[in-house]
Scaffold this motif. Structure first.
Motif, PDB file in Angstrom:
ATOM      1  N   ARG A  40       0.864  -1.189   0.000  1.00  0.00           N
ATOM      2  CA  ARG A  40       0.000   0.000   0.000  1.00  0.00           C
ATOM      3  C   ARG A  40       0.898   1.237   0.000  1.00  0.00           C
ATOM      4  O   ARG A  40       1.870   1.288   0.756  1.00  0.00           O
ATOM      5  CB  ARG A  40      -0.928   0.003   1.215  1.00  0.00           C
ATOM      6  CG  ARG A  40      -2.015  -1.065   1.127  1.00  0.00           C
ATOM      7  CD  ARG A  40      -2.436  -1.577   2.464  1.00  0.00           C
ATOM      8  NE  ARG A  40      -1.361  -2.325   3.102  1.00  0.00           N
ATOM      9  CZ  ARG A  40      -1.104  -3.609   2.841  1.00  0.00           C
ATOM     10  NH1 ARG A  40      -1.816  -4.269   1.962  1.00  0.00           N
ATOM     11  NH2 ARG A  40      -0.099  -4.226   3.466  1.00  0.00           N
ATOM     12  N   LEU A  41       0.568   2.209  -0.832  1.00  0.00           N
ATOM     13  CA  LEU A  41       1.410   3.390  -1.001  1.00  0.00           C
ATOM     14  C   LEU A  41       0.560   4.644  -0.958  1.00  0.00           C
ATOM     15  O   LEU A  41      -0.518   4.693  -1.555  1.00  0.00           O
ATOM     16  CB  LEU A  41       2.171   3.303  -2.328  1.00  0.00           C
ATOM     17  CG  LEU A  41       3.159   4.411  -2.672  1.00  0.00           C
ATOM     18  CD1 LEU A  41       4.325   3.856  -3.495  1.00  0.00           C
ATOM     19  CD2 LEU A  41       2.484   5.549  -3.451  1.00  0.00           C
ATOM     20  N   GLY A  73       6.813   0.226  -7.470  1.00  0.00           N
ATOM     21  CA  GLY A  73       6.592   0.982  -8.702  1.00  0.00           C
ATOM     22  C   GLY A  73       5.174   0.845  -9.214  1.00  0.00           C
ATOM     23  O   GLY A  73       4.565   1.817  -9.685  1.00  0.00           O
ATOM     24  N   GLU A  74       4.615  -0.353  -9.120  1.00  0.00           N
ATOM     25  CA  GLU A  74       3.240  -0.570  -9.567  1.00  0.00           C
ATOM     26  C   GLU A  74       2.255   0.191  -8.686  1.00  0.00           C
ATOM     27  O   GLU A  74       1.310   0.820  -9.180  1.00  0.00           O
ATOM     28  CB  GLU A  74       2.922  -2.065  -9.540  1.00  0.00           C
ATOM     29  CG  GLU A  74       1.529  -2.411 -10.051  1.00  0.00           C
ATOM     30  CD  GLU A  74       1.263  -3.907 -10.039  1.00  0.00           C
ATOM     31  OE1 GLU A  74       0.081  -4.283 -10.168  1.00  0.00           O
ATOM     32  OE2 GLU A  74       2.227  -4.690  -9.892  1.00  0.00           O
ATOM     33  N   ALA A  75       2.484   0.154  -7.368  1.00  0.00           N
ATOM     34  CA  ALA A  75       1.607   0.891  -6.461  1.00  0.00           C
ATOM     35  C   ALA A  75       1.711   2.392  -6.691  1.00  0.00           C
ATOM     36  O   ALA A  75       0.709   3.115  -6.606  1.00  0.00           O
ATOM     37  CB  ALA A  75       1.960   0.552  -5.013  1.00  0.00           C
ATOM     38  N   LEU A  76       2.922   2.872  -6.998  1.00  0.00           N
ATOM     39  CA  LEU A  76       3.089   4.291  -7.311  1.00  0.00           C
ATOM     40  C   LEU A  76       2.277   4.657  -8.549  1.00  0.00           C
ATOM     41  O   LEU A  76       1.615   5.708  -8.587  1.00  0.00           O
ATOM     42  CB  LEU A  76       4.561   4.613  -7.520  1.00  0.00           C
ATOM     43  CG  LEU A  76       4.879   6.027  -8.022  1.00  0.00           C
ATOM     44  CD1 LEU A  76       4.354   7.082  -7.049  1.00  0.00           C
ATOM     45  CD2 LEU A  76       6.384   6.192  -8.248  1.00  0.00           C
ATOM     46  N   GLY A  77       2.327   3.810  -9.571  1.00  0.00           N
ATOM     47  CA  GLY A  77       1.550   4.085 -10.774  1.00  0.00           C
ATOM     48  C   GLY A  77       0.067   4.218 -10.479  1.00  0.00           C
ATOM     49  O   GLY A  77      -0.611   5.101 -11.031  1.00  0.00           O
ATOM     50  N   ARG A  78      -0.437   3.394  -9.598  1.00  0.00           N
ATOM     51  CA  ARG A  78      -1.861   3.465  -9.264  1.00  0.00           C
ATOM     52  C   ARG A  78      -2.171   4.682  -8.403  1.00  0.00           C
ATOM     53  O   ARG A  78      -3.242   5.285  -8.524  1.00  0.00           O
ATOM     54  CB  ARG A  78      -2.283   2.170  -8.575  1.00  0.00           C
ATOM     55  CG  ARG A  78      -2.257   0.997  -9.541  1.00  0.00           C
ATOM     56  CD  ARG A  78      -2.561  -0.321  -8.895  1.00  0.00           C
ATOM     57  NE  ARG A  78      -2.540  -1.389  -9.903  1.00  0.00           N
ATOM     58  CZ  ARG A  78      -2.582  -2.677  -9.627  1.00  0.00           C
ATOM     59  NH1 ARG A  78      -2.648  -3.088  -8.359  1.00  0.00           N
ATOM     60  NH2 ARG A  78      -2.556  -3.566 -10.604  1.00  0.00           N
ATOM     61  N   ALA A  79      -1.222   5.075  -7.539  1.00  0.00           N
ATOM     62  CA  ALA A  79      -1.424   6.282  -6.737  1.00  0.00           C
ATOM     63  C   ALA A  79      -1.414   7.525  -7.620  1.00  0.00           C
ATOM     64  O   ALA A  79      -2.181   8.476  -7.389  1.00  0.00           O
ATOM     65  CB  ALA A  79      -0.333   6.387  -5.670  1.00  0.00           C
ATOM     66  N   VAL A  80      -0.552   7.532  -8.629  1.00  0.00           N
ATOM     67  CA  VAL A  80      -0.506   8.640  -9.584  1.00  0.00           C
ATOM     68  C   VAL A  80      -1.826   8.741 -10.341  1.00  0.00           C
ATOM     69  O   VAL A  80      -2.381   9.835 -10.530  1.00  0.00           O
ATOM     70  CB  VAL A  80       0.684   8.449 -10.552  1.00  0.00           C
ATOM     71  CG1 VAL A  80       0.554   9.350 -11.765  1.00  0.00           C
ATOM     72  CG2 VAL A  80       2.008   8.715  -9.833  1.00  0.00           C
ATOM     73  N   ASP A  81      -2.351   7.596 -10.756  1.00  0.00           N
ATOM     74  CA  ASP A  81      -3.649   7.595 -11.433  1.00  0.00           C
ATOM     75  C   ASP A  81      -4.737   8.123 -10.499  1.00  0.00           C
ATOM     76  O   ASP A  81      -5.619   8.888 -10.920  1.00  0.00           O
ATOM     77  CB  ASP A  81      -4.010   6.182 -11.886  1.00  0.00           C
ATOM     78  CG  ASP A  81      -3.133   5.687 -13.028  1.00  0.00           C
ATOM     79  OD1 ASP A  81      -2.495   6.537 -13.691  1.00  0.00           O
ATOM     80  OD2 ASP A  81      -3.091   4.469 -13.255  1.00  0.00           O
TER      81      ASP A  81
END
Length: 314
Positions: A40-41, A73-81
């Protein structure tokens, strides 16, 4: 008794060199909570206000540091979205990470070595401590976590940190999802032999592992996450009246109580519960422990964010 004080794990070379090299203040702050099942991020701007949240798969260090960075990195991508912004470069980011396995020096060294080379800064600690920081807002308190694994930590009035458990699912993590699953499988095996009486729990576990080769094949191949996936069947079977399942849940609750007593023998600190298994076991904890339970102020990812800003903010 050995000293159980655990200082923060701060990879100083990464935390300081990046800042000293250019004096650049982070544009984005990342708080990461990484365990054996998921990551979780939280993503915050320069003011520390959370703008987005993301989740992904496991980032426990024991499952591989490159996989951990991929999950982050994947969690960051979803947080950015979630935030509705363009993905920032690592050179704009500082990370606070609370990861399972951060008490193993070799894993920490490998994780730091595998970090993005342009990452601005990072502070790393165990997921138990970042959850403790989030739960009590950085003030003294105790926490017991039982999710895929289990651990208990406390921050005392004099600044000491104490920790118990977290030894890993193979021989520890009592009261956790993986522990419950392993004990449930053992019961199913004993039932198959005629050593334990049958019931809903043994039937449910046997059916669940049939497609994976049966009881013995599952035991040979299963890891932490696979065992943890059997834990819900213990709760379901207890609700169906299975006495073995209910006894197992009561054992799990006693194990969590023992973890709490190890970090706070006086029983004087407020107590927070973390993880889905701890929440479901709460009614089975002792009356004394239940009286101390307080609702967490924030989650572990927010606790990791707080640690990063405390250590790295100008």
């Amino acid at each position: 008794m050995p000293d159980r004080f655990h200082p923060p794990i701060v990879p100083a070379a990464l935390a300081r060199v990046r800042r000293d090299a250019g004096g650049t203040a982070p544009a984005w702050w990342l708080g990461v909570d990484g365990g054996g099942t998921g990551t979780r991020l939280v993503l915050a701007g320069p003011d520390g206000v959370v703008r987005g949240r993301g989740q992904s798969g496991a980032s426990a260090l024991g499952q591989g540091v490159h996989g951990a960075w991929a999950a982050i990195g994947e969690a960051l991508g979803r947080a950015v979205d979630d935030a509705g912004i363009d993905r920032p470069a690592w050179s704009q980011c500082a990370v606070g990470a609370g990861l399972s396995g951060a008490n193993v020096p070799e894993w920490v060294d490998a994780f730091v070595a595998a970090a993005p080379p342009d990452l601005l800064g990072m502070v790393l600690d165990g997921d138990g401590f970042t959850a403790l920081v989030g739960a009590h807002g950085g003030t003294p308190g105790a926490l017991v976590i039982a999710g895929t694994g289990s651990v208990s930590e406390a921050l005392h009035e004099d600044g000491r940190r104490t920790r118990a458990g977290g030894w890993g699912w193979q021989c520890g993590d009592e009261g956790s999802g993986a522990w419950l699953g392993r004990e449930a499988l053992r019961h199913a095996q004993r039932t198959a032999d005629g050593r334990d009486p049958g019931g809903p729990l043994a039937q449910s576990v046997t059916a669940a592992v049939a497609a994976q080769g049966g009881l013995q094949r599952f035991a040979i191949d299963a890891g932490q996450s696979a065992y943890a996936q059997l834990a819900p069947k213990v709760f379901e079977s207890a609700e169906a009246g299975d006495r073995t399942a209910e006894a197992l849940l009561r054992r799990a609750a006693r194990e969590l109580g023992a973890l709490v007593r190890a970090v706070d023998p006086a029983g004087a600190l407020p107590l927070a519960l973390g993880g889905s298994i701890a929440a479901r076991l709460a009614p089975r904890l002792s009356a004394a422990a239940r009286r101390r339970v307080r609702s967490p102020r924030a989650d572990a990812a927010t606790g990791a964010l707080w640690l990063a800003r405390r250590a790295l903010a100008a």
